[in-house]
Write a protein that holds these residues in place. Sequence first.
Motif, PDB file in Angstrom:
ATOM      1  N   SER A 106      52.121  28.618  39.576  1.00  0.00           N
ATOM      2  CA  SER A 106      52.173  30.053  39.864  1.00  0.00           C
ATOM      3  C   SER A 106      53.574  30.587  40.104  1.00  0.00           C
ATOM      4  O   SER A 106      53.840  31.760  39.844  1.00  0.00           O
ATOM      5  CB  SER A 106      51.306  30.364  41.094  1.00  0.00           C
TER       6      SER A 106
ATOM      7  N   THR B 293      48.124  31.728  48.747  1.00  0.00           N
ATOM      8  CA  THR B 293      48.747  31.002  47.633  1.00  0.00           C
ATOM      9  C   THR B 293      50.191  31.448  47.440  1.00  0.00           C
ATOM     10  O   THR B 293      51.088  30.616  47.263  1.00  0.00           O
ATOM     11  CB  THR B 293      47.940  31.218  46.342  1.00  0.00           C
TER      12      THR B 293
ATOM     13  N   SER C 227      44.827  34.984  47.515  1.00  0.00           N
ATOM     14  CA  SER C 227      46.027  35.355  46.778  1.00  0.00           C
ATOM     15  C   SER C 227      47.253  35.326  47.695  1.00  0.00           C
ATOM     16  O   SER C 227      48.296  34.756  47.352  1.00  0.00           O
ATOM     17  CB  SER C 227      45.847  36.738  46.164  1.00  0.00           C
TER      18      SER C 227
ATOM     19  N   LYS D 130      51.716  39.971  43.331  1.00  0.00           N
ATOM     20  CA  LYS D 130      50.926  39.956  42.097  1.00  0.00           C
ATOM     21  C   LYS D 130      51.424  38.868  41.150  1.00  0.00           C
ATOM     22  O   LYS D 130      51.492  39.056  39.941  1.00  0.00           O
ATOM     23  CB  LYS D 130      50.962  41.334  41.440  1.00  0.00           C
TER      24      LYS D 130
ATOM     25  N   TYR E  24      49.988  36.468  40.051  1.00  0.00           N
ATOM     26  CA  TYR E  24      48.948  36.061  39.099  1.00  0.00           C
ATOM     27  C   TYR E  24      49.062  36.781  37.757  1.00  0.00           C
ATOM     28  O   TYR E  24      48.503  36.327  36.761  1.00  0.00           O
ATOM     29  CB  TYR E  24      47.557  36.274  39.696  1.00  0.00           C
ATOM     30  N   GLU E  25      49.803  37.890  37.729  1.00  0.00           N
ATOM     31  CA  GLU E  25      49.987  38.577  36.444  1.00  0.00           C
ATOM     32  C   GLU E  25      50.782  37.740  35.459  1.00  0.00           C
ATOM     33  O   GLU E  25      50.711  37.957  34.250  1.00  0.00           O
ATOM     34  CB  GLU E  25      50.664  39.934  36.672  1.00  0.00           C
TER      35      GLU E  25
ATOM     36  N   PHE F 105      42.471  35.075  42.089  1.00  0.00           N
ATOM     37  CA  PHE F 105      43.402  35.770  42.977  1.00  0.00           C
ATOM     38  C   PHE F 105      43.133  37.268  43.033  1.00  0.00           C
ATOM     39  O   PHE F 105      43.191  37.876  44.103  1.00  0.00           O
ATOM     40  CB  PHE F 105      44.830  35.480  42.533  1.00  0.00           C
TER      41      PHE F 105
ATOM     42  N   ARG G  28      43.498  34.003  36.735  1.00  0.00           N
ATOM     43  CA  ARG G  28      43.800  35.250  37.435  1.00  0.00           C
ATOM     44  C   ARG G  28      42.665  35.738  38.332  1.00  0.00           C
ATOM     45  O   ARG G  28      42.898  36.258  39.417  1.00  0.00           O
ATOM     46  CB  ARG G  28      44.164  36.352  36.433  1.00  0.00           C
TER      47      ARG G  28
ATOM     48  N   LEU H 145      50.393  34.424  35.222  1.00  0.00           N
ATOM     49  CA  LEU H 145      49.687  33.167  34.955  1.00  0.00           C
ATOM     50  C   LEU H 145      49.345  32.929  33.480  1.00  0.00           C
ATOM     51  O   LEU H 145      49.392  31.779  33.035  1.00  0.00           O
ATOM     52  CB  LEU H 145      48.421  33.072  35.811  1.00  0.00           C
TER      53      LEU H 145
END
Length: 196
Positions: free
Chosen positions: A49, A120, A117, A92, A94-95, A110, A107, A97
């Motif tokens: 991540s 992490t 989220s 953010k 995860y955008e 999260f 995504r 990933l």
Amino acid sequence: MTRTIAKESIQQLFTEARTHHFWQNKPVSEQTLRELYELMKWGPTSVNSAPARIVFVRSESEKARLYPALMGSNMEQVKSAPVTAIIAYNEKFYEDLPRLFPSYDARHFFVNDPKFSYDTAFRNSSLQGAYLIFAARALGLDVCPMSGFYNAEVDKVFFAGTNLKSNFICTIGYGDSSKLYPRGPRLSFEEVCTIV
């Protein structure tokens, strides 16, 4: 091939390394900071991540913006250090990933769970901050990580209008070994560890 690294390397990274509060008047180049990142980025993070984001504060004008957020003697340390890294995390993360973890679209884990989220992002940016410390030591630099500052103030000054939040700060430079404090003790294996 994986093998034990040289004793001198272990000493430089761990057993002989010290936290420095006083600094030589010696700059840290942009090239060195780039090399530092190129080492630290390889450290593992959950689902690759890599949520950490770093602001390397070097200029006097940007240091001055950081001063109001600092507690106690940390202001003097930041004033005298060539660089202060603000280790932050991207809320953010995860955008990214799909690019960083293309084997599976993670995504939704999260996006649909803000606490997971946050946990992490914070945990893995902390890991990446530790990788930064050891990358700096590997390049012959010294560091002083610190929590003695007001996160909300740092976030207002450096990250307003973004998805970034500060985790901790870390001064970086070439330490003045003549001003080191006596080394603090560490807990023993028996005090800390259990093998089950």
